[in-house]
Scaffold this motif. Sequence first.
Motif, PDB file in Angstrom:
ATOM      1  N   HIS A 112       0.836  -1.208   0.000  1.00 26.98           N
ATOM      2  CA  HIS A 112       0.000   0.000   0.000  1.00 26.98           C
ATOM      3  C   HIS A 112       0.868   1.255   0.000  1.00 26.98           C
ATOM      4  CE1 HIS A 112      -3.903   2.016   1.688  1.00 26.98           C
ATOM      5  NE2 HIS A 112      -3.609   2.370   0.469  1.00 26.98           N
ATOM      6  N   CYS A 310     -11.639 -16.032   3.425  1.00 24.18           N
ATOM      7  CA  CYS A 310     -10.405 -15.311   3.780  1.00 24.18           C
ATOM      8  C   CYS A 310      -9.595 -14.979   2.533  1.00 24.18           C
ATOM      9  CB  CYS A 310      -9.557 -16.138   4.739  1.00 24.18           C
ATOM     10  SG  CYS A 310     -10.225 -16.210   6.414  1.00 24.18           S
ATOM     11  N   GLN A 313     -11.491 -12.226   0.548  1.00 23.66           N
ATOM     12  CA  GLN A 313     -11.425 -10.932   1.227  1.00 23.66           C
ATOM     13  C   GLN A 313     -10.026 -10.325   1.133  1.00 23.66           C
ATOM     14  OE1 GLN A 313     -13.912  -9.096   2.320  1.00 23.66           O
ATOM     15  NE2 GLN A 313     -15.366 -10.706   1.720  1.00 23.66           N
ATOM     16  N   SER A 314      -9.002 -11.181   1.113  1.00 26.06           N
ATOM     17  CA  SER A 314      -7.634 -10.701   0.943  1.00 26.06           C
ATOM     18  C   SER A 314      -7.469 -10.030  -0.420  1.00 26.06           C
ATOM     19  CB  SER A 314      -6.649 -11.866   1.087  1.00 26.06           C
ATOM     20  OG  SER A 314      -5.329 -11.437   0.844  1.00 26.06           O
ATOM     21  N   TRP A 315      -7.966 -10.690  -1.482  1.00 29.92           N
ATOM     22  CA  TRP A 315      -7.911 -10.089  -2.819  1.00 29.92           C
ATOM     23  C   TRP A 315      -8.742  -8.814  -2.857  1.00 29.92           C
ATOM     24  CZ3 TRP A 315     -11.665  -8.638  -6.227  1.00 29.92           C
ATOM     25  CH2 TRP A 315     -11.216  -8.200  -7.482  1.00 29.92           C
ATOM     26  N   ARG A 316      -9.913  -8.845  -2.245  1.00 31.06           N
ATOM     27  CA  ARG A 316     -10.821  -7.697  -2.257  1.00 31.06           C
ATOM     28  C   ARG A 316     -10.166  -6.473  -1.597  1.00 31.06           C
ATOM     29  NH1 ARG A 316     -15.302  -5.331   0.276  1.00 31.06           N
ATOM     30  NH2 ARG A 316     -17.153  -5.141  -1.066  1.00 31.06           N
ATOM     31  N   GLY A 317      -9.487  -6.730  -0.462  1.00 34.08           N
ATOM     32  CA  GLY A 317      -8.797  -5.652   0.232  1.00 34.08           C
ATOM     33  C   GLY A 317      -7.699  -5.048  -0.629  1.00 34.08           C
ATOM     34  N   HIS A 318      -6.983  -5.924  -1.348  1.00 34.92           N
ATOM     35  CA  HIS A 318      -5.936  -5.434  -2.258  1.00 34.92           C
ATOM     36  C   HIS A 318      -6.551  -4.619  -3.388  1.00 34.92           C
ATOM     37  CE1 HIS A 318      -2.265  -5.367  -4.613  1.00 34.92           C
ATOM     38  NE2 HIS A 318      -2.907  -5.905  -5.635  1.00 34.92           N
ATOM     39  N   GLN A 320      -9.247  -2.907  -3.514  1.00 30.43           N
ATOM     40  CA  GLN A 320      -9.818  -1.638  -3.079  1.00 30.43           C
ATOM     41  C   GLN A 320      -8.771  -0.538  -2.889  1.00 30.43           C
ATOM     42  OE1 GLN A 320     -12.177  -3.182   0.285  1.00 30.43           O
ATOM     43  NE2 GLN A 320     -14.004  -2.453  -0.771  1.00 30.43           N
ATOM     44  N   LYS A 321      -7.489  -0.887  -3.034  1.00 34.13           N
ATOM     45  CA  LYS A 321      -6.446   0.131  -2.967  1.00 34.13           C
ATOM     46  C   LYS A 321      -6.368   0.946  -4.254  1.00 34.13           C
ATOM     47  CE  LYS A 321      -3.719  -2.665   0.229  1.00 34.13           C
ATOM     48  NZ  LYS A 321      -2.564  -3.587   0.370  1.00 34.13           N
TER      49      LYS A 321
END
Length: 349
Positions: A112, A310, A313-318, A320-321
């Motif tokens: 990030h 999990c 959600q890990s990919w989703r969090g990435h 959303q950057k």
Amino acid sequence: MTDYEKVCDYKNLYAAYKKARKGRRGKASVAKFEANLLEALHYLHTLLVNKTYRMSEYIAFEVFAPKRRVVMSAAFKDKIVHHSLCDNVYEERLSKTFIYDNYAAQRGKGTHFGLNRLGEFMRRFYRLHGADGWVLKCDIAKYFYTIQHDALKAILRKHITDPNTLWLTDLIIDSTDNPGIPIGNQTSQWYANIYLSDLDHFIKEKLGIKYYGRYMDDFYLIHEDKEYLRYCRGEIERRIADLGLAFNSKTAIFPLKNGIDFLGFHFYLTETGKVIRKIRRKSKNNVRRKLKRMKGLLAKGEITEKEIQCSYQSWRGHAQKGNTYRLVRNMDAYFNKLYKESESKCHKN
């Protein structure tokens, strides 16, 4: 307290054990260690103090995302030692030698941070030069597999002087064939980072590149002069050759207008100088294939719904950057449809 005494210290070993067990508490090796925790930590401490500690055999397996590679997983006791060494010695001794724009394996840095810095660099460049610039994008061929043990040891000896710590460091480095360090070790993250640290200083301080950033073996230089970047490429190639490394075919010089691929995102400038970052098409396709593959594993009972959640959600969090609101919304719909279909088939059966 010497560096090696910090590694062997009971309190530090216990803290390292707690870090090493994260995400692994269901594994038999972790449960076995925890069953006799005090005794196991004491034995590990004794092995380290007496320098009779030896690493166990690695467990090798392949992963296919983001690219195909062999991961070497260390035994649980070795993970504890690696955590203690990294947290109590490497973080203090090595991180202070890194340039600001070295993003990997450091507290307060990471993907990030690196993404934000590239966006900042592109905005700064645009304010001074517009979009008429050039990018030298570099990538090392088979980086982890070509790191030379002797060269790595020599670099580490510039920053670490305690002989016992160097004994342990050499033991870990030589736990696999030369050249190469194992993908999967926490120590390897630090080794891969320090291996090109002198190059970072050369690019920033000798070549005078203001807009430069590196994450492991993936790095970029932005400059207004294409010919100067050609000169920089030659200088960098000579320096990495001395370390036993070479560029891969992805390394190239191209107009800044084309945008830059970095850490899974594609960055580009609009006509007004706004920086947009989008998930690369390859990443979108990879996550769809992965979700389908995990659906098959779920049906066979080889993976749990929690593990799938999990991972997604890990990919989703990435994702959303970046500027990805519509993409994430569409992928959520795809995920929900895919796994609702899976649930309905299970109920019918």
